[in-house]
Structures are given as structure tokens and as C-alpha cells.
Write an enzyme that holds these catalytic residues in place. Structure first.
Site, PDB file in Angstrom:
ATOM      1  N   CYS A  92      -1.796  -6.662   7.095  1.00 60.17           N
ATOM      2  CA  CYS A  92      -2.801  -5.608   7.280  1.00 60.17           C
ATOM      3  C   CYS A  92      -3.927  -6.093   8.184  1.00 60.17           C
ATOM      4  CB  CYS A  92      -3.333  -5.123   5.939  1.00 60.17           C
ATOM      5  SG  CYS A  92      -4.079  -6.411   4.917  1.00 60.17           S
ATOM      6  N   HIS A 150      -8.094  -6.699   1.606  1.00 56.48           N
ATOM      7  CA  HIS A 150      -7.237  -5.770   2.342  1.00 56.48           C
ATOM      8  C   HIS A 150      -8.011  -5.256   3.546  1.00 56.48           C
ATOM      9  CE1 HIS A 150      -4.119  -2.893   3.140  1.00 56.48           C
ATOM     10  NE2 HIS A 150      -4.954  -1.867   3.021  1.00 56.48           N
TER      11      HIS A 150
END
Length: 849
Positions: free
Chosen positions: A288, A806
Site C-alpha cells: 500500500c 496503512h
């Protein structure tokens, strides 16, 4: 190399087997097996051997099994004697070296075919890892053909060669993933006897249903996935290009210089002027960090158009020792084209691109979470070096500057930028690179030395002594005064008593006497906590807390007034009520109060405080005497679960434990309070604790260098402590700003700490003029700029901790000017007001001019 098994055992090996390998002692056989696990990795080829047979052989030499008999390979092959698909190592087959394979066949014999495969080395020379090319790529080769002009001279090469061309069957061949595109071109030329100097190109068709060697223009147009194998990518391997089994389409150039496919592709190329669509990126295992960065880069439409229009091809620098052989640029171009031809709101896999990045920087080769900003820095630098138009960098002496005369500073700055651009000329320099002025000053003799250095992005520190900024509401003790909003600004280490002192000063300037203040954190109609004087505001008052300061007076008795919405009472139970809004307060002169008088005072309180006109007969009061020994404001922490008695008496007794609840039914609640921001907590209490302006100012503050970084002062002729100051001298078209949220260094991400401060940054019209070095105020470069205004177009966000966080991205679609949120494959529209968050990590701005 063919995809079938490469050797027929009956022509090379005898069909014999023995009870015991006589040529090697027992212990040597065991050592041979152990050593072979690493041996094949150092050779050019290796062999696949049936897993069950090989395990039986290992048991045999350890004395734990019977003689396995001849090597049987049939389980690995299909009816065409080709390797079956989807076989797995250590389940279906084992890998052995060529020497061990030949030895085993001599000892035991072979039933079936030998299956030999190339051993590829993947990665840079220092970090190469062996990879067995189990399934070579299989291609069928076709020729683009115009049936109307089939005999014309544009296809004369096709009619001058012998077989295999004259057959209508497509030419089939296999290719190793380690072979380059240059080798593929060469093999096609050999297969079709194409002479040097003949202009042709190859198209790759991923999903092809072509059965004939000749392909018409209409058939070509109907293919679902077509990509031109660029001659500029000849240095890349099939593995790096990431193409699988499919078809290759051969197209010859007409003598007049035209290509048959241009009638179609010219039409398709018009879509290059269309902005790239909204496309998600698959997460390849904690990738990510890469996906969010790529979304920001993809929506840098100046760079994207440069790649989609193939302008990059003429700029690729294959020989730059600082570059990556053009592979990063080529791989990124391929990814952009794949995205460009993907329907909106769909997703693609950046696996080939990630492999190329990992090949040149092993930090990004695995499946661990990495730093997105570090990826952006490496990627931009790699693109620049791959696209640097300067083939041989000239050498220049760096000019010295030991004074700050404005003309001297400007002259040296111009020289430094000129030197930089003579050594570095790429689309990255044109878009992303600016220059800053770096000044060192001796702490002993105050000698200064100035240098100018280019930057690709600005890393801005977050101020460590940032101001605490918050909005509070002051509620006076008298019903004749309205509540007042106060904007407070203190140092982060300040306490609640200092906050109260500043609020008191502001109120006194307004002509208001507040008495002793009580600071309460209000949440959903109740006092969540009463703030103590010694509490640090930065720790006890969070960003979104609603802080209300209640004034006091020595006259009379002040009681809290809370607001409740009636809930239907169950038979035999007390009335239960939901509280809402901010508690108010009422000052009463006597402990014995007539209920009707109390109602009138409360009605007036609502009118003054909230601008609400309430009919006296509609207000119902509830009363509760708290049993807690705490103060009156602490008593109502749990007010929503207390039961209030409806006041029916004509006269009631008030004391310092009394809390009054004003009860409203649903209809009154909606009608009276819907637009009342005081009651409905619609006030925006939070004020930014840090602004982007704070960070830019912090960036330009003089910094005292550590002793180990002592500077050799030309005035003192010795190493001296010094201060260093950075100032922006030249701004790029695309300004990338890195908010330095992480402290600590090294590969262990768990040891890096993150600051979660909200840094408020403008979405539109970021004005950087005030942050430029004062020496360039009259400089011609500054006067040539139409403005110093920048608009935000992308944000790289980091959520959570460094080790287990994230990444997501916000990016503005250039065609619709709408912001979207990209979370790997998930895409959704987002309001521009919602993109300023405490998760922002890297900001992408574009100059308005």
C-alpha cells in the site's frame, strides 16, 4: 528452449537399475544430496525430477526404504510429452543439478523424458537470487496483413522467404523469461529470415484467439488486449516486462514510411489527450505504501502525458551509471499505458513495476511495509537518471560564496543552477526540481559560507514547540449575558490555570467580569471531565474536545441547567431522559424559589443564551439532588443515567447539589433547537495546532549543528561549531512536501515514532512568496513568475503506526476536478473539505501559472 521435456532418455541412458549405487560409498551419497541443494543454484541449468521418486531415493540411501527403481517422469508430463501446468516444487517435483541428474540416470535408468530448465539470476549483481524458469513463455507468431493490398511492396519481405512462412499455421516458439526483448526480436528475424535494415515492429496480444498466420486489419482491431513491444525496451527481460503466454503480431513498415496499424492506433492515440482514468492498484503484500505514492504520481498529469505520448522514448539514457538502464522509466510507462486502457473504477496489478524497483533497491523488493516517502524519493531519482538527456556529465568547479552581498548571491545562484542543468536535464528536473540556499555561519567569528543545492521535494519539520490553539465557550453566571466564544493560543506546555488566566484577560478587555472559572470538557450533554488547574492542556484537552468555561459570582447560588428529551416511561418506572447540548447555568438569589418564577428565569435564559423563544406553559422541569460529595459540575458527569423527578410543587428548595433538567418532547426538540448551535454542539471548537506555514517557518530557522558536524571555518582556519540555515531560492512547477512525522532512523520500523499532529494545509492558493529567500525579492526569476500560488492535487496519507500502518491517497481527477480517495483497489469520491487530516504525510502541489 522448448517447453517440452528436452531429452529422450532412451537415446542417452540405459534402462537399467541397480540394488546399490556402487560407484559412491554410502556416506558420499548422503553428502552429495545435501550439497546439491545449493549446487544447482550456481549452474546455468537444472533438472526437474519426480518428487515421489526422489524422496524414495533419499529413503533408500539412508537405509529406510527399498531401491526406487528407474526414474519415472511420466507423472510430470501430459499426453504431448509437455510439462503439465500448475506443478509445484516439493509436491510434484524436486530440483537437482545437472551432475546429480546424470549420475542418478546412470545408476538407476530412466523411464520418460529428461526435463531441463534454465536457472535465472534475478536482481542486482550483489543481491542476485536463483530462479528456475519452470514454464518458459510460449508464443504464436502472426503477420499483420492487408487482404486488399496483399501483393503490394509494403509486404515484399514476406514473399521472399521460404518455409516456415508459406504455411498458414502460425509459427510457435518458446522463450525463457531471462531472455531480453532484443533476443526475441533477433529470434523473430531468424525465423522469418528478415534482413537487417528491414523496419518492422511487434505487437503483443495477451488474450488471442488467432489461428491463422495472417491477421487482417479488422481482426487486429478486434483483439481485446494489444500492446506494442517498444524497441526502446530491448534491454528488459521477458520476466521484467511481465508478459505471459500469448501471440506476437509482426508488422512491416511500408516503403513510404507508414504503418498499416496507424489507421487504428492514430484513432486510439487521440485518447492520450484524455486524462488518465480512475484505476485501483492491487496490494501485492503490504505494498500500500507503493500504491498510494503511485496514485499521486499518476495524477501528476504533466508527467503522465509525457509517458502516454511516448515522449520518454527519445530521452531514455541506457548508459547512465547512476541510472537503472532505463528500466524504471520503461516499466512505469508500461504501467501507465495499462492503466490508461483500463476501464474506470477497475484495478490493475503493478507487479512488474514493483519487481523492477526491487531489482535496483532490495529495500522495496520484499513484502514488508515500507516508507512511502522514501519510495517516492527513490522513484523520482530513478526516473530522473533513466531519463537524463545528458549522456556525459561535464565537470564544473563549485563556486564559493563567503559574503551576502545581494548581487554576489544572485550571481552564484545563477551559476549553480546553470551548472546543475548542464549535468541534469530531464522531465523530472523540469517539473519537480527547485533549489534552496544553504548558509553556514561560524559561531566563533561569524564567517558565513553560502551554497545552492537542488531539491526534489521539501522535508518540513513539525515544530516541537508548536502553539496550542483552541476555541472555548465562556458561559456567564448571569442570565442577562450571552455566552462568548474565545480563541486561545498558548504554548504546548501550558496548564489549565494559564488557559483560564488568558481567557480572563480577554473577557476583562470585553468589559466582562467572570469570577473564578471552572473548565469543563462537555460531551453529549454532560460534563465528561472537570479540568484541574495543574493539568497540561496539550495532554488533557484533545483536538476535538468541547471546552466550556463557566463563570461564577459571590452573590446568590449558581445551579447547572441541563437539557433533556423525554423518552416514553415504562409502567411503574421513573421518567428516563436523553440529555443533549451544553449545560447552562442560572444564578438564583434565594434557596426557596417559586416554581413559576424559576420557569420564567429559565425561559429568559434560553432567549438570551440561544435566541429561543419558549412559551412558559410548554416548559417542564425535572429536579435532582445529587448525593455525590464532589462539586456541582463533577456531579453531572453521569447525568444521563440519573432519574429526575418532575417538579409539580409550587415552591422548591435549591441548594448546591441541585441540578435542573428542562424537559422537551420530540416535537419541541426538533422545532426549537434544530438550528441552535449552542445547544446542538455545532460550534467548531478545534483550531489547528500546527499549520503548513508553521512548518515552512521551522524549515528556515537556523539550526545549531552537532559537535560531530563541526564546520571547517575558512576565517578561523579550524573546525568550529556552526549554525545552518536553509531558504527556498527557486520553486518547481510541482512541489512535493514531505511532512516529517517520523523520528528515528534505520530499518527497524518499530523503533520509529510518529507524530499525529493535525497540520492544516491549504487546498487552494498556497502562497509561498513570503517563504522565499529575501535575497531574491528583486531577482528577475521571481519577477517572471505570474504568481507564487499553488493548488493541492494529491495527498499521500499514513494511518496508524509505522510498523503496522496503512497508506491511502487522495488525488484530484484532472478532467472532473473532483477529489477521490484511493485505498488500493477501492475508489470513492471525497469532499475537498475532508482531505485535510492528521494522516497527511506527503503533499503534492501544482503551481497555478
Amino acid at each position: 528452449m522448448a517447453s517440452t521435456a528436452t531429452q529422450n532418455a532412451s537415446t542417452r541412458y540405459s534402462q537399467i537399475w541397480i540394488d546399490q549405487p556402487a560407484s559412491l560409498p554410502f556416506q558420499d551419497s548422503i553428502n552429495l544430496i545435501k550439497e546439491d541443494k545449493e549446487k544447482w543454484k550456481k549452474e546455468k541449468t537444472a533438472f526437474l525430477i519426480d518428487y515421489d521418486w526422489f524422496e524414495g531415493y533419499v529413503d533408500f540411501i539412508y537405509g529406510e526404504g527399498d531401491n526406487p527403481g528407474p526414474i519415472t517422469q511420466w507423472r510430470l508430463l501430459d499426453e504431448k510429452n509437455e510439462l503439465k501446468h500448475s506443478l509445484e516444487e516439493s509436491i510434484d517435483y524436486s530440483i537437482v543439478s545437472a551432475s546429480l541428474w546424470h549420475m542418478l540416470v546412470e545408476w538407476f535408468g530412466l523411464e520418460g523424458l529428461a526435463i531441463e530448465r534454465k536457472v535465472l539470476l534475478v536482481g542486482l549483481a550483489a543481491e542476485q537470487k536463483p530462479f528456475v524458469d519452470i514454464y518458459p513463455i510460449n508464443f504464436t507468431l502472426h503477420v499483420l496483413f492487408d487482404p486488399i493490398n496483399g501483393e503490394n511492396t509494403s509486404y515484399s519481405p514476406l514473399y521472399q522467404i521460404d518455409e516456415p512462412y508459406h504455411s498458414d499455421e502460425p509459427y510457435a516458439f518458446s522463450f525463457s523469461r531471462s531472455d531480453t526483448l532484443r533476443s526475441l526480436y533477433k529470434q523473430v528475424m531468424e525465423a522469418f529470415q528478415i534482413s537487417d535494415g528491414t523496419s518492422f515492429r511487434l505487437w503483443y496480444l495477451n488474450k488471442s484467439n488467432l489461428s491463422s498466420r495472417f491477421v487482417s486489419l479488422s481482426e487486429f482491431n478486434d483483439q481485446p488486449a494489444i500492446a506494442l513491444l517498444s524497441e526502446y525496451a530491448v534491454c528488459m527481460t521477458i520476466f521484467e516486462i511481465d508478459i505471459a503466454d500469448g501471440s506476437l503480431l509482426l508488422e512491416f513498415q511500408h516503403p513510404n514510411g507508414e504503418w498499416l496499424s496507424d489507421s487504428i492506433t492514430k484513432e486510439q492515440n487521440l485518447t492520450i489527450n484524455k486524462e488518465i482514468g480512475l484505476c485501483g492498484l492491487y496490494n501485492l503484500g503490504n505494498s500500500c505504501y507503493m500504491n498510494s505514492a503511485l496514485q499521486c504520481m499518476i495524477h501528476t498529469h504533466e508527467l503522465t502525458k509525457y509517458f502516454l505520448s511516448d515522449s520518454y522514448e527519445k530521452d531514455i539514457n541506457y548508459n547512465n551509471p547512476l541510472g537503472m538502464m532505463g528500466k524504471v522509466a520503461l516499466s512505469y510507462a508500461s504501467l501507465l499505458k495499462m492503466i490508461h486502457h483500463t476501464a474506470d473504477m477497475h484495478s490493475v496489478s503493478p507487479s512488474s513495476f514493483k519487481f523492477i524497483i526491487g531489482e535496483f533497491n532490495t529495500y522495496f523488493s520484499g513484502y514488508r511495509q515500507q516508507d512511502s516517502q522514501e519510495f517516492i524519493a527513490f522513484f523520482l531519482d530513478g526516473l530522473h537518471e533513466d531519463l537524463n538527456r545528458i549522456q556525459i556529465k561535464p565537470y564544473f568547479e563549485r563556486p564559493d560564496l563567503f559574503d551576502e552581498h545581494p548581487l554576489h548571491v544572485q550571481r552564484v545562484a545563477n551559476q549553480c543552477w546553470d551548472i546543475h542543468t548542464k549535468r541534469n536535464d530531464s522531465i523530472i528536473v523540469q517539473l519537480f526540481q527547485g533549489m534552496y540556499k544553504s548558509t553556514l555561519e561560524c559561531s566563533i567569528c561569524y564567517q558565513k559560507s553560502t551554497a545552492f543545492d537542488p531539491f526534489m521535494y521539501l522535508t518540513l519539520p513539525l515544530p516541537t514547540s508548536a502553539k496550542w490553539r483552541h476555541k472555548v465557550v465562556y458561559v456567564p453566571p448571569f442570565g442577562t449575558q450571552s455566552p462568548v466564544e474565545l480563541y486561545l493560543e498558548l504554548l504546548m506546555e501550558s496548564t489549565v490555570i494559564q488557559m483560564k488566566f488568558q481567557a480572563t484577560e480577554k473577557l476583562q478587555k470585553m468589559g466582562l467580569e467572570c469570577g473564578e472559572l471552572t473548565a469543563c470538557d462537555i460531551y453529549r450533554g454532560k460534563v465528561y471531565k472537570v479540568l484541574k488547574n495543574k493539568d497540561k492542556i496539550s495532554k488533557k484537552i484533545h483536538k476535538w474536545d468541547h471546552v466550556v468555561l463557566y463563570g461564577s459570582t459571590a452573590n446568590g447560588l449558581t445551579i447547572p441547567i441541563v437539557h433533556g428529551c423525554k423518552r416514553p416511561a415504562m409502567p411503574g418506572s421513573y421518567q428516563s431522559n436523553d440529555v443533549f447540548g451544553f449545560p447552562l447555568q442560572l444564578n438564583v438569589r434565594s434557596r426557596n424559589v417559586l416554581t413559576n418564577d424559576l420557569v420564567k428565569e429559565i425561559v429568559e435564559l434560553y432567549r438570551v443564551y440561544a435566541g429561543i423563544d419558549v412559551a412558559i406553559g410548554t416548559l417542564q422541569l425535572g429536579l435532582k439532588r445529587m448525593e455525590s460529595k464532589a462539586g456541582k459540575w463533577e456531579c453531572i458527569k453521569e447525568i444521563e443515567v440519573k432519574r429526575f423527578e418532575i417538579v409539580e410543587e409550587e415552591e422548591i428548595v435549591i441548594d448546591d447539589k441541585t441540578v435542573i433538567m428542562c424537559l422537551w418532547n420530540d416535537q419541541q426538540y426538533e422545532k426549537l433547537f434544530y438550528n441552535c448551535e449552542w445547544i446542538f454542539e455545532k460550534i467548531q471548537f478545534h483550531m489547528e495546532s500546527i499549520t503548513l506555514e508553521d512548518c515552512l517557518l521551522e524549515f528556515s530557522k537556523p539550526e545549531q549543528l552537532d559537535l560531530q558536524d563541526s564546520w571547517y571555518c575558512p576565517g578561523c582556519k579550524a573546525f568550529r561549531p556552526a549554525t545552518k540555515r536553509l531558504e527556498i531560492w527557486r520553486l518547481p512547477k510541482i512541489l512535493v512536501i514531505h511532512l516529517n512525522r517520523f523520528s528515528g532512523h534505520g530499518g527497524d520500523l518499530r523503533r520509529r515514532r510518529k507524530r499525529r499532529d493535525l497540520v492544516v494545509y491549504p487546498v487552494f492558493d498556497l502562497n509561498l512568496k513570503q517563504f522565499l529567500s529575501p535575497f531574491i525579492k528583486d531577482h528577475e526569476w521571481l519577477s517572471s513568475q505570474k504568481s507564487m500560488l499553488y493548488d493541492l492535487y494529491a495527498v499521500d496519507n499514513h494511518h496508524g503506526f509505522m510498523s503496522n500502518g496503512h497508506y491511502t491517497a487522495y488525488a484530484r481527477d484532472a478532467s472532473s476536478q473532483t477529489f477521490f480517495k484511493f485505498d488500493d483497489t477501492a475508489i470513492c469520491e471525497i469532499d475537498p473539505e475532508d482531505i485535510v487530516t492528521s494522516s497527511a504525510y506527503v503533499l503534492f502541489y501544482r503551481a497555478k501559472n
